[in-house]
Design a protein around this motif. Structure first.
Motif, PDB file in Angstrom:
ATOM      1  N   GLY A   1      70.709 -11.443  22.088  1.00 24.52           N
ATOM      2  CA  GLY A   1      68.995 -11.816  20.823  1.00 24.52           C
ATOM      3  C   GLY A   1      68.573 -13.153  21.854  1.00 24.52           C
ATOM      4  N   GLY A   2      67.579 -13.063  21.586  1.00 27.90           N
ATOM      5  CA  GLY A   2      66.768 -14.141  22.293  1.00 27.90           C
ATOM      6  C   GLY A   2      65.284 -14.607  20.776  1.00 27.90           C
ATOM      7  N   LEU A   3      64.659 -14.973  21.047  1.00 24.68           N
ATOM      8  CA  LEU A   3      63.404 -15.022  21.471  1.00 24.68           C
ATOM      9  C   LEU A   3      62.186 -15.045  21.779  1.00 24.68           C
ATOM     10  CD1 LEU A   3      61.134 -16.788  19.299  1.00 24.68           C
ATOM     11  CD2 LEU A   3      61.132 -18.521  21.082  1.00 24.68           C
ATOM     12  N   VAL A   4      61.552 -13.873  20.658  1.00 28.15           N
ATOM     13  CA  VAL A   4      60.718 -12.968  22.021  1.00 28.15           C
ATOM     14  C   VAL A   4      59.523 -12.063  21.488  1.00 28.15           C
ATOM     15  CG1 VAL A   4      61.433 -10.726  20.631  1.00 28.15           C
ATOM     16  CG2 VAL A   4      60.361 -10.570  22.731  1.00 28.15           C
ATOM     17  N   GLN A   5      58.021 -11.585  21.657  1.00 26.30           N
ATOM     18  CA  GLN A   5      56.690 -12.498  21.105  1.00 26.30           C
ATOM     19  C   GLN A   5      56.966 -10.702  20.478  1.00 26.30           C
ATOM     20  OE1 GLN A   5      54.255 -14.682  20.244  1.00 26.30           O
ATOM     21  NE2 GLN A   5      56.347 -15.591  21.368  1.00 26.30           N
ATOM     22  N   ALA A   6      56.164 -11.036  19.408  1.00 27.78           N
ATOM     23  CA  ALA A   6      55.445  -9.645  18.530  1.00 27.78           C
ATOM     24  C   ALA A   6      55.188  -8.444  19.321  1.00 27.78           C
ATOM     25  CB  ALA A   6      54.722  -9.653  17.548  1.00 27.78           C
ATOM     26  N   GLY A   7      55.710  -7.557  19.734  1.00 25.98           N
ATOM     27  CA  GLY A   7      55.779  -6.200  20.343  1.00 25.98           C
ATOM     28  C   GLY A   7      56.549  -6.223  21.648  1.00 25.98           C
ATOM     29  N   GLY A   8      57.091  -6.948  22.354  1.00 24.10           N
ATOM     30  CA  GLY A   8      58.478  -7.937  23.000  1.00 24.10           C
ATOM     31  C   GLY A   8      59.864  -6.764  23.027  1.00 24.10           C
ATOM     32  N   SER A   9      60.517  -6.707  24.084  1.00 25.85           N
ATOM     33  CA  SER A   9      61.714  -5.884  23.861  1.00 25.85           C
ATOM     34  C   SER A   9      62.663  -6.882  24.382  1.00 25.85           C
ATOM     35  CB  SER A   9      61.567  -4.604  24.381  1.00 25.85           C
ATOM     36  OG  SER A   9      60.612  -4.461  24.866  1.00 25.85           O
TER      37      SER A   9
ATOM     38  N   SER B   1      58.809  -2.788  20.878  1.00 28.32           N
ATOM     39  CA  SER B   1      57.968  -2.874  19.689  1.00 28.32           C
ATOM     40  C   SER B   1      58.250  -4.183  18.588  1.00 28.32           C
ATOM     41  CB  SER B   1      57.084  -1.535  19.499  1.00 28.32           C
ATOM     42  OG  SER B   1      56.836  -0.214  20.460  1.00 28.32           O
ATOM     43  N   LEU B   2      59.046  -5.028  19.179  1.00 29.04           N
ATOM     44  CA  LEU B   2      59.730  -5.390  18.062  1.00 29.04           C
ATOM     45  C   LEU B   2      58.183  -6.216  16.671  1.00 29.04           C
ATOM     46  CD1 LEU B   2      62.097  -7.658  20.267  1.00 29.04           C
ATOM     47  CD2 LEU B   2      63.001  -6.195  17.865  1.00 29.04           C
ATOM     48  N   LYS B   3      58.915  -6.568  16.024  1.00 32.79           N
ATOM     49  CA  LYS B   3      58.044  -6.865  14.756  1.00 32.79           C
ATOM     50  C   LYS B   3      58.322  -8.303  13.907  1.00 32.79           C
ATOM     51  CE  LYS B   3      56.639  -2.495  13.679  1.00 32.79           C
ATOM     52  NZ  LYS B   3      56.671  -1.641  12.192  1.00 32.79           N
ATOM     53  N   PRO B   4      57.816  -9.067  13.623  1.00 31.15           N
ATOM     54  CA  PRO B   4      58.416 -10.765  13.093  1.00 31.15           C
ATOM     55  C   PRO B   4      59.639  -9.748  11.484  1.00 31.15           C
ATOM     56  CG  PRO B   4      56.008 -10.703  13.227  1.00 31.15           C
ATOM     57  CD  PRO B   4      56.115  -9.404  13.596  1.00 31.15           C
ATOM     58  N   GLU B   5      59.204  -8.769  11.154  1.00 31.22           N
ATOM     59  CA  GLU B   5      60.546  -8.449  10.496  1.00 31.22           C
ATOM     60  C   GLU B   5      61.866  -7.931  10.490  1.00 31.22           C
ATOM     61  OE1 GLU B   5      57.112  -7.326  10.634  1.00 31.22           O
ATOM     62  OE2 GLU B   5      56.565  -5.430  10.078  1.00 31.22           O
ATOM     63  N   ASP B   6      61.581  -7.809  12.003  1.00 33.48           N
ATOM     64  CA  ASP B   6      62.646  -7.612  12.933  1.00 33.48           C
ATOM     65  C   ASP B   6      63.724  -9.260  12.779  1.00 33.48           C
ATOM     66  OD1 ASP B   6      61.502  -4.927  14.838  1.00 33.48           O
ATOM     67  OD2 ASP B   6      62.236  -4.755  12.884  1.00 33.48           O
ATOM     68  N   THR B   7      62.908  -9.882  12.566  1.00 30.86           N
ATOM     69  CA  THR B   7      63.707 -11.257  13.343  1.00 30.86           C
ATOM     70  C   THR B   7      65.202 -11.053  11.678  1.00 30.86           C
ATOM     71  OG1 THR B   7      62.174 -12.108  13.568  1.00 30.86           O
ATOM     72  CG2 THR B   7      64.345 -13.429  12.232  1.00 30.86           C
ATOM     73  N   ALA B   8      66.600 -11.713  12.648  1.00 34.90           N
ATOM     74  CA  ALA B   8      68.310 -11.013  11.939  1.00 34.90           C
ATOM     75  C   ALA B   8      69.085 -11.803  13.056  1.00 34.90           C
ATOM     76  CB  ALA B   8      68.139  -9.873  11.314  1.00 34.90           C
ATOM     77  N   LEU B   9      70.066 -11.754  12.201  1.00 38.73           N
ATOM     78  CA  LEU B   9      71.461 -12.003  12.837  1.00 38.73           C
ATOM     79  C   LEU B   9      71.787 -10.515  13.221  1.00 38.73           C
ATOM     80  CD1 LEU B   9      73.490 -13.738  14.012  1.00 38.73           C
ATOM     81  CD2 LEU B   9      74.454 -14.078  11.803  1.00 38.73           C
ATOM     82  N   TYR B  10      71.842 -10.079  14.436  1.00 40.23           N
ATOM     83  CA  TYR B  10      72.561  -8.648  14.691  1.00 40.23           C
ATOM     84  C   TYR B  10      73.551  -8.251  14.995  1.00 40.23           C
ATOM     85  CZ  TYR B  10      68.064  -6.822  14.433  1.00 40.23           C
ATOM     86  OH  TYR B  10      66.407  -6.572  14.370  1.00 40.23           O
TER      87      TYR B  10
ATOM     88  N   GLY C   1      81.749  -7.081  15.377  1.00 33.43           N
ATOM     89  CA  GLY C   1      81.105  -8.791  16.328  1.00 33.43           C
ATOM     90  C   GLY C   1      80.881  -9.677  15.165  1.00 33.43           C
ATOM     91  N   GLN C   2      80.668 -10.918  16.535  1.00 32.68           N
ATOM     92  CA  GLN C   2      80.079 -12.003  15.494  1.00 32.68           C
ATOM     93  C   GLN C   2      78.458 -12.329  15.451  1.00 32.68           C
ATOM     94  OE1 GLN C   2      80.405 -11.650  18.750  1.00 32.68           O
ATOM     95  NE2 GLN C   2      78.788 -12.577  19.792  1.00 32.68           N
ATOM     96  N   GLY C   3      77.836 -11.575  15.606  1.00 35.48           N
ATOM     97  CA  GLY C   3      76.410 -11.552  15.395  1.00 35.48           C
ATOM     98  C   GLY C   3      75.780 -12.359  16.422  1.00 35.48           C
ATOM     99  N   THR C   4      74.044 -11.336  17.139  1.00 34.28           N
ATOM    100  CA  THR C   4      73.554 -12.224  17.836  1.00 34.28           C
ATOM    101  C   THR C   4      72.134 -12.038  16.942  1.00 34.28           C
ATOM    102  OG1 THR C   4      73.020 -11.879  20.269  1.00 34.28           O
ATOM    103  CG2 THR C   4      73.185 -10.019  18.852  1.00 34.28           C
ATOM    104  N   GLN C   5      71.881 -13.385  17.631  1.00 28.85           N
ATOM    105  CA  GLN C   5      70.419 -13.503  16.063  1.00 28.85           C
ATOM    106  C   GLN C   5      69.178 -13.287  17.129  1.00 28.85           C
ATOM    107  OE1 GLN C   5      69.769 -15.532  13.881  1.00 28.85           O
ATOM    108  NE2 GLN C   5      67.270 -15.184  13.689  1.00 28.85           N
ATOM    109  N   VAL C   6      68.098 -12.922  16.896  1.00 30.49           N
ATOM    110  CA  VAL C   6      67.101 -11.966  17.339  1.00 30.49           C
ATOM    111  C   VAL C   6      65.712 -12.897  16.655  1.00 30.49           C
ATOM    112  CG1 VAL C   6      65.140 -10.030  17.478  1.00 30.49           C
ATOM    113  CG2 VAL C   6      68.005  -9.433  18.312  1.00 30.49           C
ATOM    114  N   THR C   7      65.031 -13.155  16.900  1.00 32.99           N
ATOM    115  CA  THR C   7      63.711 -13.247  16.147  1.00 32.99           C
ATOM    116  C   THR C   7      62.590 -13.365  17.186  1.00 32.99           C
ATOM    117  OG1 THR C   7      64.826 -16.039  16.243  1.00 32.99           O
ATOM    118  CG2 THR C   7      62.844 -15.322  15.743  1.00 32.99           C
ATOM    119  N   VAL C   8      61.858 -12.859  16.280  1.00 36.80           N
ATOM    120  CA  VAL C   8      60.512 -12.013  17.012  1.00 36.80           C
ATOM    121  C   VAL C   8      59.548 -13.042  16.011  1.00 36.80           C
ATOM    122  CG1 VAL C   8      59.101 -10.800  16.852  1.00 36.80           C
ATOM    123  CG2 VAL C   8      61.338 -10.208  16.488  1.00 36.80           C
ATOM    124  N   ALA C   9      58.101 -13.659  16.791  1.00 35.44           N
ATOM    125  CA  ALA C   9      57.667 -14.259  16.681  1.00 35.44           C
ATOM    126  C   ALA C   9      55.715 -14.030  16.480  1.00 35.44           C
ATOM    127  CB  ALA C   9      57.463 -15.591  17.816  1.00 35.44           C
ATOM    128  N   SER C  10      55.217 -14.050  15.750  1.00 33.13           N
ATOM    129  CA  SER C  10      54.543 -13.690  15.579  1.00 33.13           C
ATOM    130  C   SER C  10      52.857 -13.835  16.222  1.00 33.13           C
ATOM    131  CB  SER C  10      53.707 -13.386  13.972  1.00 33.13           C
ATOM    132  OG  SER C  10      53.944 -14.633  14.056  1.00 33.13           O
TER     133      SER C  10
END
Length: 124
Positions: A9-17, A85-94, A115-124
């Motif tokens: 997981g990590g921080l990614v811009q919208a549209g990223g992978s 093609s990540l979107k801000p609404e994909d932001t969550a703990l996976y 699993g313990q979860g991995t955070q995905v944050t998608v910035a707009s």
């Protein structure tokens, strides 16, 4: 003792992978059906994708279909979730999950291990 370790997981811009990984130890990985779920703040956990023990069957939530791909490498005891093609609404703990039935399933109640979860944050 079965353990699932998810990462990627990590921080990614919208549209990223991003590509999430989940390594399973403590049992025969190739016998497990595997799934990915996510939970956003203030929301219930929701199904994302699942794959059968052989990898021959996959199934996706409508919200991610065409953008996410689940796969597994039984030689590496690892399941992956490629997210494009990540979107801000994909932001969550996976979370990855494993079930003893060997089948893919969207029902979180059939999964035995998490699993313990991995955070995905998608910035707009």
């Amino acid at each position: 003792q079965v353990q699932l370790r998810d990462s990627g997981g990590g921080l990614v811009q919208a549209g990223g992978s991003l590509r999430l990984s989940c390594v399973v130890s403590g049992s025969t990985f190739s016998s497990f059906g595997m799934g990915w779920f996510r939970q956003a703040p203030g929301k219930e956990r929701e199904f994302v994708a699942t794959i059968s023990w052989s990898g021959s069957t996959t199934y996706y939530a409508d919200s991610v279909k065409g953008r996410f791909t689940i796969s597994r490498d039984n030689a590496k005891n690892t399941v992956y979730l490629q997210m494009n093609s990540l979107k801000p609404e994909d932001t969550a703990l996976y979370y990855c999950a494993a079930n003893n039935w060997g089948t893919g399933s969207s029902n979180p109640n059939v999964y035995n291990y998490w699993g313990q979860g991995t955070q995905v944050t998608v910035a707009s």
